[in-house]
Enzyme design. Structure first.
Site, short mmCIF file in Angstrom:
data_model
loop_
_atom_site.label_atom_id
_atom_site.label_comp_id
_atom_site.label_asym_id
_atom_site.label_seq_id
_atom_site.Cartn_x
_atom_site.Cartn_y
_atom_site.Cartn_z
N GLU B 273 -9.77 7.44 -41.73
CA GLU B 273 -10.33 6.27 -41.03
C GLU B 273 -9.76 4.97 -41.56
O GLU B 273 -10.49 3.99 -41.76
CB GLU B 273 -11.86 6.28 -41.11
CG GLU B 273 -12.48 7.50 -40.42
CD GLU B 273 -14.00 7.56 -40.46
OE1 GLU B 273 -14.59 6.93 -41.33
OE2 GLU B 273 -14.57 8.25 -39.60
N ASP B 352 -19.31 15.39 -38.20
CA ASP B 352 -19.74 14.22 -38.99
C ASP B 352 -21.25 14.06 -38.99
O ASP B 352 -21.77 13.17 -38.33
CB ASP B 352 -19.08 12.95 -38.41
CG ASP B 352 -19.29 11.74 -39.30
OD1 ASP B 352 -19.73 11.92 -40.44
OD2 ASP B 352 -19.01 10.63 -38.84
N GLU B 380 -27.93 8.44 -40.57
CA GLU B 380 -27.01 7.80 -39.62
C GLU B 380 -27.18 8.32 -38.20
O GLU B 380 -27.32 7.56 -37.26
CB GLU B 380 -25.56 8.01 -40.09
CG GLU B 380 -24.54 7.42 -39.13
CD GLU B 380 -23.11 7.56 -39.64
OE1 GLU B 380 -22.91 8.11 -40.75
OE2 GLU B 380 -22.19 7.14 -38.93
#
Lengths: 661, 661
Positions: B273, B352, B380
């Site tokens: 990323e 993820d 998240e």
């Protein structure tokens, strides 16, 4: 970021070459005062470049610029352009007219000196031609320094304070004067805490900008915060009917005019997208606007009050609420209640500066109210100055719209004739501290054209484009550039949201495709696509009734798919993918066809631009080349996302068997 | 924001009442050194509260805490809990074991003093039990101060510098010690410029934190920037095979240990990323990790190297690339090439931290590599601490997964047995400077439980939940709270993305539904829903081949819809909406049913919580009440968006005729 002024700022449409015809003549200027001084300085600069005589005696002059003996009853912006003997003469109604006459001569070039030049009377159709800058004084954490700005930082402000060097502001005023613009609003309609202070303790900064704009006949406006009496004045309320509040605005406004005698007026976004407004106090928008109007009236200045009021916390499940209706629902009932110096500023379409919208019915629903049309030069929804998108054909369509049908007057005429002092055209500016002013050098054409259309709404956008090309790119093949740009708005429309349905952009920044991005949000911007069809039923018979906000014949035309123009079909109707358009093709096949065609046209634009290398300043050529590469990438992304989305949903294959991913 | 330490920080699972049984006893502590001092201080504090004797002579003691005569060969964390005569004794393998033994007594309460207490040997299953804080030193313009943090700012840093007052850090260390955690990484794996300097010129700040954590046996780790030799060392390269680079890391690491002798190790996100990594220099991840391992080896410390490497600029049109495959594709071929003190840190699922994923095959694909499992305590993708979502049942499922089939060892056993010094469990922390530590007070349970599971992966999550409730809410009805929380992860799963398909969240912040939000993005997270069906074909026969990354029997089980578990069906297969699940219902009806049911269960949770008023600290009750209102709003939004999306797409009505908008 340091505050440095690039020595290499692009001259836009006023390169030295634009002054060749003027600068090689003998010129006599017969007037005095600040604007006449500006004219004299322009003439002197041009003659220094090209060997002319800037102070010729009248008898020997090729060009005479002079004020009319009898002052005009109009705006003072107009002038007569004529041929008298061996000289071309400009007889201006007032000092501003002198400046506009000068730039008319510049734009004409050699043709201004043709022996057979016929008498021409020039007068702007609209009295207030204003660019609104959505500039934040501070850098906003989400929106950056310029909200919806795609050309760098603000030319006025830098990191929370006025720029030390206002040279670019002066250059900017000069560029605008050459198009016909006569006012600028220097801060964002979303007025944050810092900008609120521009009205009082930071007024000195505003005055400095006003002084810089003044030599080119540009007056300064401020966007104000409706809650300013609370924020700045320590009052417990901003209620427009409260005497303390009214006094505060009156006294504050008096101080503004004491500091800036030619201050232009206020601009207000109230009760909109979180901004404060009269609703907080149970008052109407007329109450709010009239209070500010009362403070401005002694100074003969207007308040522009934006009609962009809607529920931005809508429930997407509720199909009866229609954002397109909101401005009309809010404002039409208030017709007749606004003071004479209130101008209701209405976005050209009922939604929000989409690539294709119908003309907002509010623009002709309030015969007893002064109404301004608001255009968006900054390309928020039209490619963000990474895409070539020449917008005047869209604007021209708005201004030429005939609310009462094909035999009635155009919108531009209605705006200009019914208001004392002429109508108003506002436009959201597209410049920044970018060396090319507008990020994409070709986006300068939109800025140029908006001024020209404000002056003369009936002009052909294609002719304005040619005028701009001739001034800006004197050495490039005009037709090639014209062909590349003239239809670029239609090209953009082809590869983005189809048939007037709008949006389908990434939420927040609004760049690039995301078909469902706004579909289940509170913003009121939906397409309602399902496996069978798409579009918003805004008919009166079965939909939200938005069509009934239009007068005859438009209410009927939009009401029926049989008479609704293809390009607005999905704005007004929910139809099956198999619905056959007037063009003879089905909706789904139209989607596929236009998206393939649009991306192909961008590829073609890129090839055409490559061919222009050598005829264009290399820096400009390189910047546009880089932008066109991004435009092509983005157009292909739009093509593929839109096609795939609708293919997945409809299951209908492309009749031509092209690749849909 | 000012740096103020609230006087009202919630005590979490260590309220005074938790120490009642201990504090009313006569206690003898027989050990010396810093950790023994901590134990002594804890005992003294408890006895001061409840009238016990903190320095009883051994003969009269109810509780004796002592070190084993022969030092343990293990981690030193273990201890024997037993009854000898009229006393309960803790015989610890080492100083840390003394602390863990003390907190075992605290957790047990009165039961720790039962006359019939049988001998119990306690030893953590995993040697390194570490919480990774994604804290930014500076406030990141997009991610804020704590990336994916939902509980306020960092407890370590404030506006770019170390907090003056580290009281909360000490309190935090104490809370963690009471769960079994023994290490903390204090900065984000995305290491920005400021954080890079923690390694060198800002090491003093790090040392101050380490000193604050040390009394509770918590060692400090740092996330490092692979490009640090360039940024900090003025080297032209960060090539891991360059001698200057290797020397720089060696010398820098030596200085770290000179300053912080018990420094824990490095954590690295490389080539992921946008973070720098060995790929820049044409080197492998083994080259990169081994270089850091060489610098750490003299100090007997590990580098944790994250396996979260994938192409985040994927073309959505390319169906052959599969992000789920990426970690295995990148790392499995490197098995055997990593140094002994490299730990490959692998997210528990191949994507993820979604609500439901299969266990990552990388966790058992590399027998010659030390592998750590990484869990995400911060919610998240699981409600962002606005939703009640007790995660241990998910984690427990990961740890209990049997890679070789139902008769083979569980993943937790494999992680703990094959590595010298025991395995590693890493978890992304969920605390901030919020008065309740975790924003949502009930999210404390996830933090508590992750430590308990790291110590003892086989424990029943429901039992851990009861333990936490008993400590935290001594006056509340345990069963009512248990019922509210125990299945909350399954409830969350019901109203969000169905059947393992994942995502469908708003891009960027990842809160709330947006079915197509990631569908046409470069992130590799797609559902491929069309009018006929949905899911990702990851089979070996017709799909991306991801199933082949699993050993027998899982490769076969996942390969066929006939044997693939329902809850992972859409992770592995693209099926028609009319596909019948093992549960007997169709995919589309399952979507409708679970979404209606999930939202109903949240409404029920809210009602249950309201009933608990009076048995819970009013501040906690009020905060949870407020969060449950948002959870219900959000669950209904999820329900309606998901149901509407799939109804529009499939055209199949709900068999039960409920409202779909």
């Amino acid at each position: 970021m340091s505050e440095t002024s690039s020595p290499e700022v692009h001259p836009a449409w006023l390169p030295p070459s634009a002054f060749r015809a003027l600068g090689s003549r003998r010129v006599h200027v017969e007037a005095s005062g600040p604007l006449a001084d500006t004219v004299r300085a322009e003439v002197a600069r041009a003659c220094a470049l090209f060997g002319g005589n800037a102070s010729s005696p009248p008898a020997a002059a090729d060009l005479i610029l002079t004020l009319a003996a009898v002052p005009s009853s109009g705006s003072g912006d107009g002038f007569l352009l004529a041929r008298r003997g061996a000289a071309t003469i400009v007889i201006a109604d007032g000092p501003a007219g002198l400046l506009h006459g000068l730039f008319e001569v510049v734009r004409r070039g050699e043709a201004a000196f043709a022996p057979d030049l016929a008498d021409e009377r020039h007068e702007p159709a609209l009295g207030l031609r204003v660019l609104d800058h959505w500039d934040n004084v501070d850098v906003h954490p989400v929106m950056g320094q310029v909200e919806r700005g795609y050309a760098g930082g603000s030319i006025f402000w830098h990191h929370g304070r006025l720029r030390n060097d206002l040279t670019r502001v002066r250059d900017y005023a000069r560029l605008l004067a050459a198009t016909g613009i006569n006012a600028v609003t220097v801060n964002n309609v979303n007025v944050h805490r810092s900008e609120t202070h521009l009205l009082t303790d930071r007024l000195g900064e505003v005055a400095a900008i006003a002084s810089t704009l003044r030599p080119y006949g540009i007056r300064l406006h401020l966007a104000i915060n409706f809650a300013a009496p609370v924020i700045l004045g320590d009052l417990p309320t901003a209620d427009p009917l409260d005497d303390r509040v009214r006094r505060w605005w009156r006294e504050t406004t008096d101080r503004v005019f004491a500091t800036i005698p030619d201050f232009g007026g206020y601009l207000v976004k109230a009760d909109s997208e979180g901004q404060p407004g009269p609703f907080t106090y149970g008052r109407t928008h007329a109450d709010g606007a009239n209070m500010l109007a009362a403070a401005l009236a002694p100074h003969d200045a207007p308040v522009r009050w934006r009609a962009f009021v809607y529920n931005h916390r809508q429930d997407w499940r509720d199909r009866s609420t229609d954002r397109a209706r909101a401005a009309h629902d809010h404002f039409a009932p208030l017709d007749g209640q606004f003071s004479g110096n209130v101008i209701l500023q209405v976005k050209h379409g009922p939604m929000d500066f989409q690539t294709r919208e119908p003309v907002s019915p509010v623009l002709f629903a309030m015969p007893r109210t002064r109404v301004a049309v608001e255009l968006q030069v900054t390309q928020e929804y039209t490619g963000q100055q990474r895409h070539v998108c020449y917008l005047p054909p869209m604007w021209s369509g708005v201004l030429a719209f005939r609310p009462d049908g094909d035999s009635g007057p155009a919108l531009a005429e209605r705006l200009s004739t019914r208001t004392p002092g002429g109508g108003v055209l506002s436009a959201v500016a597209n410049v920044g501290d970018d060396p090319f002013w507008t990020g994409h050098p070709l986006a300068q054409a939109n800025l140029y054209a908006v001024g020209r259309l404000a002056w003369s709404p009936g002009r052909d956008p294609a002719a304005i484009l040619d005028e701009w090309i001739t001034l800006t790119f004197p050495d490039a093949p005009r037709q090639a550039l014209h062909d590349l740009m003239a239809d670029s708005w239609l090209t953009y429309e082809q590869y983005t949201a189809p048939l007037g349905v709008g949006f389908m952009v990434r939420p927040g920044h609004h760049y690039g495709p995301d078909v469902d991005g706004y579909e289940y949000t509170p913003w009121g911007t939906y397409h309602f696509a399902d496996r069978d069809g798409i579009g918003v039923d805004r008919t009166t018979a079965t939909g939200t009734g938005f069509t009934s906000q239009y007068p005859h014949p438009w209410s009927e035309r939009y009401e029926s798919p049989a008479t609704c123009p293809d390009e607005l079909l999905l704005f007004f109707h929910h139809v099956p993918y198999t619905h056959v358009l007037h063009s003879g093709t089905t909706v789904i096949q139209h989607i596929y066809d236009t998206h393939f065609a649009g991306a192909e046209r961008v590829a073609d634009m890129r090839a055409r631009w490559a061919d222009l290398a050598g005829t264009i300043d290399p820096a400009v050529h390189a910047r546009v080349t880089e932008r066109l590469a991004e435009q092509l990438r983005s157009a292909e992304e739009w093509r593929d996302q839109i096609n795939t989305y609708f293919h997945r949903k409809s299951g209908i294959p492309d009749a031509k068997g092209r690749t849909i991913h």
